[in-house]
Design an enzyme around this catalytic site. Sequence first.
Site, PDB file in Angstrom:
ATOM      1  CG  HIS A   1       5.976 -60.979  63.768  1.00 20.87           C
ATOM      2  ND1 HIS A   1       4.921 -60.609  65.134  1.00 20.87           N
ATOM      3  CD2 HIS A   1       6.631 -59.661  62.955  1.00 20.87           C
ATOM      4  CE1 HIS A   1       5.480 -59.182  65.035  1.00 20.87           C
ATOM      5  NE2 HIS A   1       6.939 -58.615  63.916  1.00 20.87           N
ATOM      6  CB  CYS A   2       5.646 -60.682  58.010  1.00 22.67           C
ATOM      7  SG  CYS A   2       4.175 -61.348  56.768  1.00 22.67           S
ATOM      8  CG  HIS A   3       6.944 -55.465  59.810  1.00 21.76           C
ATOM      9  ND1 HIS A   3       5.960 -55.376  61.456  1.00 21.76           N
ATOM     10  CD2 HIS A   3       7.812 -55.992  60.504  1.00 21.76           C
ATOM     11  CE1 HIS A   3       6.320 -55.839  62.239  1.00 21.76           C
ATOM     12  NE2 HIS A   3       7.622 -56.530  61.530  1.00 21.76           N
TER      13      HIS A   3
ATOM     14  CE1 TYR B   1      11.078 -49.002  61.393  1.00 20.49           C
ATOM     15  CE2 TYR B   1      10.941 -48.485  63.959  1.00 20.49           C
ATOM     16  CZ  TYR B   1      10.896 -49.215  62.721  1.00 20.49           C
ATOM     17  OH  TYR B   1       9.636 -50.496  62.391  1.00 20.49           O
TER      18      TYR B   1
ATOM     19  NE  ARG C   1       3.891 -55.181  66.776  1.00 17.57           N
ATOM     20  CZ  ARG C   1       5.187 -54.574  67.222  1.00 17.57           C
ATOM     21  NH1 ARG C   1       5.090 -54.307  65.718  1.00 17.57           N
ATOM     22  NH2 ARG C   1       6.317 -55.900  66.802  1.00 17.57           N
TER      23      ARG C   1
ATOM     24  CG  ASP D   1      10.419 -59.190  62.974  1.00 16.59           C
ATOM     25  OD1 ASP D   1       9.440 -58.694  62.207  1.00 16.59           O
ATOM     26  OD2 ASP D   1      11.789 -59.046  63.875  1.00 16.59           O
TER      27      ASP D   1
ATOM     28  CG  ASN E   1      14.685 -51.078  64.199  1.00 21.14           C
ATOM     29  OD1 ASN E   1      15.061 -49.600  64.395  1.00 21.14           O
ATOM     30  ND2 ASN E   1      13.369 -50.451  65.077  1.00 21.14           N
TER      31      ASN E   1
END
Length: 291
Positions: free
Chosen positions: A28-30, A46, A121, A245, A250
């Site tokens: 889970h990463c972006h 955001y 998702r 993550d 946020n």
Amino acid sequence: MKKKSCMAPDKNTKQPRYKAPLHACDAHCHVFGPHATFPYSEKATYWPPDAPKEDLKKMHDKLGIKRAVLVQASCHGTDNRAMIDAIQSSHGHYRGVCIADDTFSDDDFKYLNDNGVRGVRFNFVAHLGGAPDLEMMEKVIRQVTPLGWHLVIHVNAEDIIKYADFFAKFDLPIVVDHMGRVPTSKGVGQEAYQILLDFMKKENWWVKICGSERISAAGAPFYDAIPYAQGLVAVAPDRILWGTDYPHPNIKEHMPNDADLLDLVPLIAPDPELQQKILVDNPARLYGFED
């Protein structure tokens, strides 16, 4: 609409004490932007600082991790190009989870599948706009089920309770982000966590034991999240994923260092065989990674 900004990640990744096993996966990463190339959605709540694929790789190199699952975040909306670009440049080490809606055609989903996407998702959390249109969501799920994809749900604790019957309708694999965001301040006996544990007894439910920094009441190094992760691992060790993550969108107060998050793994799962399942075997099975 004025866009909310958020903190930049800690780019000075420490050397972790824990040595991750070969083929460990950050599930889970972006990647965010760069905005000039991959603009953020005008509908997003955001706009984060840029965190491009090069920064992600640098962080992973420090942690000793090559495999990753890039999860499309709401700031990019349904424009999955930044994620696809990163997957295409990863030499087979990345997979993806997209955001989509009912404007996507079967050909659109085939393109995503051909480029490493394995799931879709949906966000339910209030600060990202709240629950999606459930009819639209069901239509998308019907479209992606023949591809062998799974459903990823980003929910707050109260959403697990509110939508329990809705989630129970689906037979495809369902992956819960961030341990359901159950706050450690409410204890392991809280209703939402107990419902999540019950759902994890179902053979199609998975959970990511990431987001310790999100559910922690104590702050870094987030040790108060360990019992929550341990409880989930005990129920479904073959359906547990772990992730950083990164770049932690946020986060309100304490931006984590990703080495600290990796160092939680042996505290959650002291058994090396269990670490192998969580970091290597489980994500390889769900996302189709090959040695």
